[in-house]
Design a protein around this motif. Structure first.
Motif, PDB file in Angstrom:
ATOM      1  N   UNK A  54       4.656 -21.571  -2.651  1.00  0.00           N
ATOM      2  CA  UNK A  54       3.849 -21.250  -1.484  1.00  0.00           C
ATOM      3  C   UNK A  54       3.467 -19.784  -1.501  1.00  0.00           C
ATOM      4  N   UNK A  55       2.221 -19.514  -1.153  1.00  0.00           N
ATOM      5  CA  UNK A  55       1.730 -18.147  -1.135  1.00  0.00           C
ATOM      6  C   UNK A  55       0.846 -17.977   0.092  1.00  0.00           C
ATOM      7  N   UNK A  56       1.271 -17.119   1.000  1.00  0.00           N
ATOM      8  CA  UNK A  56       0.503 -16.846   2.205  1.00  0.00           C
ATOM      9  C   UNK A  56      -0.531 -15.775   1.888  1.00  0.00           C
ATOM     10  N   UNK A  57      -1.808 -16.136   1.922  1.00  0.00           N
ATOM     11  CA  UNK A  57      -2.858 -15.197   1.543  1.00  0.00           C
ATOM     12  C   UNK A  57      -3.094 -14.113   2.587  1.00  0.00           C
ATOM     13  N   UNK A  58      -2.433 -14.228   3.759  1.00  0.00           N
ATOM     14  CA  UNK A  58      -2.528 -13.147   4.742  1.00  0.00           C
ATOM     15  C   UNK A  58      -1.734 -11.929   4.287  1.00  0.00           C
ATOM     16  N   UNK A  59      -0.780 -12.144   3.387  1.00  0.00           N
ATOM     17  CA  UNK A  59       0.083 -11.064   2.908  1.00  0.00           C
ATOM     18  C   UNK A  59      -0.259 -10.781   1.453  1.00  0.00           C
ATOM     19  N   UNK A  60      -0.474  -9.515   1.139  1.00  0.00           N
ATOM     20  CA  UNK A  60      -0.895  -9.136  -0.201  1.00  0.00           C
ATOM     21  C   UNK A  60       0.329  -8.859  -1.071  1.00  0.00           C
ATOM     22  N   UNK A  61       0.894  -9.927  -1.662  1.00  0.00           N
ATOM     23  CA  UNK A  61       1.999  -9.723  -2.592  1.00  0.00           C
ATOM     24  C   UNK A  61       1.750 -10.545  -3.842  1.00  0.00           C
TER      25      UNK A  61
ATOM     26  N   UNK B 244       0.190   2.269  -9.277  1.00  0.00           N
ATOM     27  CA  UNK B 244      -0.888   2.900  -8.518  1.00  0.00           C
ATOM     28  C   UNK B 244      -0.338   3.759  -7.383  1.00  0.00           C
ATOM     29  N   UNK B 245       0.671   3.244  -6.689  1.00  0.00           N
ATOM     30  CA  UNK B 245       1.254   4.013  -5.587  1.00  0.00           C
ATOM     31  C   UNK B 245       1.894   5.301  -6.101  1.00  0.00           C
ATOM     32  N   UNK B 246       2.581   5.213  -7.240  1.00  0.00           N
ATOM     33  CA  UNK B 246       3.217   6.396  -7.832  1.00  0.00           C
ATOM     34  C   UNK B 246       2.181   7.462  -8.182  1.00  0.00           C
ATOM     35  N   UNK B 247       0.975   7.020  -8.548  1.00  0.00           N
ATOM     36  CA  UNK B 247      -0.081   7.955  -8.940  1.00  0.00           C
ATOM     37  C   UNK B 247      -0.960   8.382  -7.764  1.00  0.00           C
ATOM     38  N   UNK B 248      -0.600   7.928  -6.560  1.00  0.00           N
ATOM     39  CA  UNK B 248      -1.337   8.356  -5.371  1.00  0.00           C
ATOM     40  C   UNK B 248      -2.435   7.420  -4.930  1.00  0.00           C
ATOM     41  N   UNK B 249      -2.419   6.172  -5.424  1.00  0.00           N
ATOM     42  CA  UNK B 249      -3.451   5.201  -5.050  1.00  0.00           C
ATOM     43  C   UNK B 249      -2.809   3.969  -4.406  1.00  0.00           C
ATOM     44  N   UNK B 250      -2.019   4.180  -3.377  1.00  0.00           N
ATOM     45  CA  UNK B 250      -1.347   3.057  -2.715  1.00  0.00           C
ATOM     46  C   UNK B 250      -2.382   2.058  -2.202  1.00  0.00           C
ATOM     47  N   UNK B 251      -2.138   0.778  -2.462  1.00  0.00           N
ATOM     48  CA  UNK B 251      -3.075  -0.265  -2.045  1.00  0.00           C
ATOM     49  C   UNK B 251      -2.876  -0.576  -0.567  1.00  0.00           C
ATOM     50  N   UNK B 252      -3.978  -0.528   0.184  1.00  0.00           N
ATOM     51  CA  UNK B 252      -3.926  -0.793   1.623  1.00  0.00           C
ATOM     52  C   UNK B 252      -4.278  -2.237   1.944  1.00  0.00           C
ATOM     53  N   UNK B 253      -5.241  -2.798   1.221  1.00  0.00           N
ATOM     54  CA  UNK B 253      -5.655  -4.174   1.477  1.00  0.00           C
ATOM     55  C   UNK B 253      -6.460  -4.689   0.292  1.00  0.00           C
TER      56      UNK B 253
ATOM     57  N   UNK C 296     -12.138   1.070  -4.118  1.00  0.00           N
ATOM     58  CA  UNK C 296     -11.594  -0.012  -4.951  1.00  0.00           C
ATOM     59  C   UNK C 296     -10.798   0.565  -6.123  1.00  0.00           C
ATOM     60  N   UNK C 297      -9.577   0.087  -6.304  1.00  0.00           N
ATOM     61  CA  UNK C 297      -8.717   0.651  -7.350  1.00  0.00           C
ATOM     62  C   UNK C 297      -8.224  -0.387  -8.353  1.00  0.00           C
ATOM     63  N   UNK C 298      -8.294  -1.669  -8.006  1.00  0.00           N
ATOM     64  CA  UNK C 298      -7.740  -2.690  -8.895  1.00  0.00           C
ATOM     65  C   UNK C 298      -8.505  -3.997  -8.733  1.00  0.00           C
TER      66      UNK C 298
ATOM     67  N   UNK D 231      -8.371 -17.126  -8.654  1.00  0.00           N
ATOM     68  CA  UNK D 231      -8.378 -16.092  -7.623  1.00  0.00           C
ATOM     69  C   UNK D 231      -8.928 -14.802  -8.209  1.00  0.00           C
ATOM     70  N   UNK D 232      -9.904 -14.234  -7.521  1.00  0.00           N
ATOM     71  CA  UNK D 232     -10.482 -12.957  -7.946  1.00  0.00           C
ATOM     72  C   UNK D 232     -10.353 -11.993  -6.775  1.00  0.00           C
ATOM     73  N   UNK D 233      -9.583 -10.926  -6.975  1.00  0.00           N
ATOM     74  CA  UNK D 233      -9.268 -10.029  -5.863  1.00  0.00           C
ATOM     75  C   UNK D 233      -9.551  -8.583  -6.221  1.00  0.00           C
ATOM     76  N   UNK D 234     -10.173  -7.883  -5.273  1.00  0.00           N
ATOM     77  CA  UNK D 234     -10.383  -6.441  -5.391  1.00  0.00           C
ATOM     78  C   UNK D 234      -9.485  -5.771  -4.363  1.00  0.00           C
ATOM     79  N   UNK D 235      -8.645  -4.836  -4.827  1.00  0.00           N
ATOM     80  CA  UNK D 235      -7.739  -4.102  -3.942  1.00  0.00           C
ATOM     81  C   UNK D 235      -8.283  -2.706  -3.676  1.00  0.00           C
ATOM     82  N   UNK D 236      -8.089  -2.255  -2.426  1.00  0.00           N
ATOM     83  CA  UNK D 236      -8.610  -0.963  -1.990  1.00  0.00           C
ATOM     84  C   UNK D 236      -7.463  -0.044  -1.572  1.00  0.00           C
TER      85      UNK D 236
END
Length: 244
Positions: A76-83, A168-177, A217-219, A206-211
């Motif tokens: 199960x994967x809840x798409x409301x949560x980005x994990x 990304x977070x370690x390099x200063x690009x923490x994903x927000x959504x 857009x970072x990923x 699934x094709x996802x762009x993370x910001x």
């Protein structure tokens, strides 16, 4: 409250038997009276536990035929949560793993350039992995990031089951959504070979762009999930109270 907690314990015990192979895939469980007696619980408590197991994909129940262990519980994967895939597999009580991993650099295509706000042909790092649940291949993923943010060597140094979100977070690009699109598809020869299955098996693409926190857009992630192994849920809000 006691009854509810007890049904959870029964559910966990039966799920462990199925996940460990003590109850073989496709095997019929004992009748409700026999199983309730074995576990020392009432039949209503057992039914509540079986209902939960059915919802989680561990068993199938047919009136008049009985209860059977499934071939594989669905993830199960809840798409409301980005994990990520790893978290979804762990949440299902299974062991996540990675069978294959490849890192390479190439020129960004027109679509990748558009998604990541790059110039056509800018270099990007691509991380390809086959993700497994209890040793079974369930996802083929491609993660794409600009070399202006993460170098190929930094990606290559990641742990096998590591997360690009952490890098990304370690390099200063923490994903927000992130924004994801989902399309039904079928395995071709290349994908079937990677997932060790047959050609023409249903998958969810699934094709996802993370910001990041600045909205940049970072990923870009492209994932093929075996449809029989996953269940996705989405919380739909509203419309709320409407004016008379």
């Amino acid at each position: 409250m006691v009854k509810k907690r007890l049904s959870f314990s029964v559910r966990d015990e039966l799920a462990a038997r199925i996940a460990s192979g003590r109850v073989a895939p496709g095997a019929k469980l004992p009748s409700e009276p026999e199983l309730a007696d074995e576990l020392g619980v009432s039949r209503p408590t057992l039914r509540e536990a079986l209902r939960s197991l059915e919802e989680d994909g561990f068993v199938t129940r047919t009136r008049g035929a009985g209860t059977y262990a499934t071939r594989r519980p669905r993830l199960r994967n809840n798409l409301d949560v980005n994990f990520g895939v790893t978290e979804a597999i762990r949440a299902a009580g299974m062991r996540p793993g990675t069978m294959q991993i490849a890192v390479h650099t190439e020129a960004a295509s027109a679509q990748v350039s558009l998604d990541l706000d790059l110039v056509l042909g800018d270099p990007v790092v691509i991380l390809e992995r086959v993700r497994t649940a209890d040793g079974r291949p369930v996802v083929f993923s491609r993660d794409i990031v600009s070399t202006s943010r993460v170098s190929a060597s930094e990606v290559a140094r990641m742990p096998v089951d590591g997360s690009l979100y952490d890098v990304l977070e370690h390099l200063g690009y923490a994903v927000a959504n992130g924004v994801v699109t989902i399309e039904p598809s079928l395995t071709d020869r290349a994908l079937a070979r990677l997932l060790k299955g047959k050609v023409g098996v249903p998958v969810l693409f699934l094709r996802q762009v993370d910001f990041d926190l600045n909205g940049d857009p970072v990923l870009l992630s492209e994932e093929h999930h075996l449809a029989e192994a996953f269940e996705f849920t989405v919380v739909r809000r509203g419309p709320g109270r409407r004016a008379p």
